[in-house]
Design a protein around this motif. Sequence first.
Motif, short mmCIF file in Angstrom:
data_model
loop_
_atom_site.label_atom_id
_atom_site.label_comp_id
_atom_site.label_asym_id
_atom_site.label_seq_id
_atom_site.Cartn_x
_atom_site.Cartn_y
_atom_site.Cartn_z
N SER A 150 -3.57 3.07 -6.07
CA SER A 150 -2.22 3.57 -6.22
C SER A 150 -1.69 4.33 -5.01
O SER A 150 -0.53 4.72 -4.98
N ASP A 151 -2.52 4.55 -3.96
CA ASP A 151 -2.06 5.34 -2.82
C ASP A 151 -0.72 4.87 -2.28
O ASP A 151 0.21 5.65 -2.11
N TYR A 182 2.38 5.62 -4.21
CA TYR A 182 2.86 7.00 -4.07
C TYR A 182 3.45 7.24 -2.68
O TYR A 182 4.41 7.97 -2.53
N ILE A 183 2.83 6.64 -1.67
CA ILE A 183 3.34 6.84 -0.31
C ILE A 183 4.77 6.30 -0.21
O ILE A 183 5.61 6.87 0.47
N GLY A 228 4.94 2.95 6.31
CA GLY A 228 3.77 2.09 6.49
C GLY A 228 3.14 1.64 5.19
O GLY A 228 1.93 1.42 5.12
N ARG A 278 2.87 9.34 5.99
CA ARG A 278 1.66 8.54 6.11
C ARG A 278 0.39 9.38 5.92
O ARG A 278 -0.70 8.84 5.75
N PRO A 297 -0.55 11.03 0.10
CA PRO A 297 0.19 10.16 -0.83
C PRO A 297 1.56 10.72 -1.26
O PRO A 297 2.49 9.96 -1.46
#
Lengths: 405, 373
Positions: A20-21, A24-25, A90, B242, B245
């Motif tokens: 899930s990173d 969220y990012i 990114g 980056r 999170p």
Amino acid sequence: MESEVKTKDKKNKFEILDKSDDLYICSRCGTCLAYCPIYKQTLNESFSPRGKMSLLEAINKGKLKYTDKVSEKLFTCTTCNLCKEECPSGVKLDEMINIAKSDLIYAGKYPEVLDMLKKRIKQAYNITFDSNAGRLDWTKQLPESDPEKYIKKEADVVYFVGCVSSFSPRSFGIPRSIVQDLDSAKVSYTLLGEEEWCCGFPLISSGIKDVIGDLVKHNIEAVKSKNAKLLVLSCPSCYHTWKYEYNKYSGKEIDFEILHISQYLLRLIKEGKIKLNSLSGKVTYHDPCDLGRNSGIYEEPREVIKSIPGLDFIDLPSNRELSNCCGGGGNLESINQTLASKIALAKADEIIETKADIVITSCQQCNRTIDSSLKKKKKETGTKVKVMDLPELVLQSIQEQKAEN
Amino acid sequence: MVEMNKILDINPVDLLVTVEAGVITESVSKAVEHLNLFFPPDPGSMKSSTIGGNIAENAGGLRGLKYGVTKDYVNSIEIVLPTGEIVNMGSNTVKAVTGYNFVDLICGSEGTLGVITKATLGLLPIPADRASILSFFKDMTDAAKTVIDIVAQGVITATLEIVDKVTINAIEDFLKIGLDRTVGAMLLIEVDGQKGATEIEADIVLKVCKSNNALSVRKAKNSQERDKLWEARRAALSSLSRIKPSTILEDATVQRSRIVELVEAVDGIAQKYNIMIGTFGHAGDGNLHPTILTDLRIPEEAEKTEKAIEEIFKATIALGGTLSGEHGIGITKAQYLKLELSKPVYDLMEKVKNAFDPNNILNPGKMKCVWNS
């Protein structure tokens, strides 16, 4: 139809629950809206990249299930990757969407067309309904039409034609030009004929991962059996898969060189093995997504075009990393033909804007979608732009000499 | 709304452009560029934000100090009221004092009062010349003092941006353009105007930076170098995002004269809660974007973050500032309204909302605070 693509190995749970990173990012900033060809045509947020990330975050949090509607949204994607290219944070959108597709396949929620695709590849080793024995049918109209000439026991170079160029008559011009280009450069090459199997790209990009191992193993062995030092591919998706996916699936480094035909043609030109002669006209170039953005090959095709004397080269307004998709990517045509066609027409407008006489591409799929959309435009507006694949342009330039002699 | 995306009229004589609400912000400037005109408000999201959204949010941007914000360029609007009437508000004249200034009320109303469908916007001639200056400082305090001094010296810069050490390092990790990682702060300054005037102003800026102990200061040599500097600034938030999170971007704004105190307060809060905060922003406007980098999936982190945010708000209000300079209140900041507004003023807001939207159908809950203490 019985489910073909659902894998038998039972997974414990969906992969999206563990990864899930990136969901969220993604700050939902909306930069992707300015670039996504699907969003630009539908203006529907839930089909946009950030919309897809929102859906996946909801699934990750258990607020939403993988439903048919979610599936429709996730599979409506050309995999052009312009969203990832431009994402300021990114976010690995391509990976997340592919994980979701895999999950959806496991959940049994996917476009029906994938069942047929997998069945064909499993049974006939190509994406069409034809027998794989027909891989060389396109050679019949060549000056030297003996298919035997093209299948050697050993050769320095193997040319991997790809399913579309092998079986779709509209694309036959591409492999026909390539073998003549290679003949003119006196290259020792061979084709694989029916030993060429689908590279696996259509399955990988749809999240189907269980057949790919056999295809990879077979294809690597087929090339090795020719003792070739070099593998050349004309389909950017085949190229990308060979270059960036085969190592992963075969578990070992491939010990022959892999080049896209644009790179190889440039090498042959630089070595003086291909002699180019003057052509005329204003030429532009469309970067195929799988060749440019997804494989980093931008300059070689341009250098090839620029090595031909007499041509006036102009870049498209959006080029290289920012190239707009032709609409032909990611199985979109078989899932939503109308949408794919709208994207292709937008591409045609961009090409017409340059006032070029010829648009060159280096992909049989882009070639076909761009050709269709330019023909529609011609009917509407009378604008004439010719579409050619890079090897076809090179052959024309080679043959120009013959005409002069 | 996004399908209402036509530019309806360009009027170069009166410096006006009339657009439908779904027009993308950047395309307004692009549509008038050939007339040597531009639409000044340039929020970071200008490639995807719509004019309707910008008006509803009263969006800012990098050029606020000299050019103001969205409301300064909205002459008139067409809105659909929640009771069904389609009305026009405002005037396309340079001046207008007929009745209440409803346009300014709608600007920043976050979609709670009406649905904007059309707008006539003001334009300006593109400045003939620009100069960009980059200066590094040992800490944020020196940089913030410089900001105050530049304006005090009579130079109204087009942009006056501050970037802290955490953000400099994040940008450098991402872009690798050779920023000095050891410094504590950087200022990015742009002056624009007539040729000659920009040179005089740039010289003043250079002098003020030096007199505030700048470690280094220089003018961008050419447009490529200038573009690179602004690319770095635009990459600030994304570079920070980056790292972890969750990225919580705040919008604390004070008077320019209090910016040093705000910078120090934010630094103290980061230390107190042991959280990572990258700060950058429109220092010339007194508008900072302290950005908390965390992982909200971890309950302790989420709790610490919430406390830190509340303290940043309290510190900002204590310095005479405001909760939000340009991002708005929405739902997440609604509970903090009572830190800034008096009860009678908040009640008046509710009455205005009720007058426009008696059935409470537009964005219910936005800018709505429970006033129980």
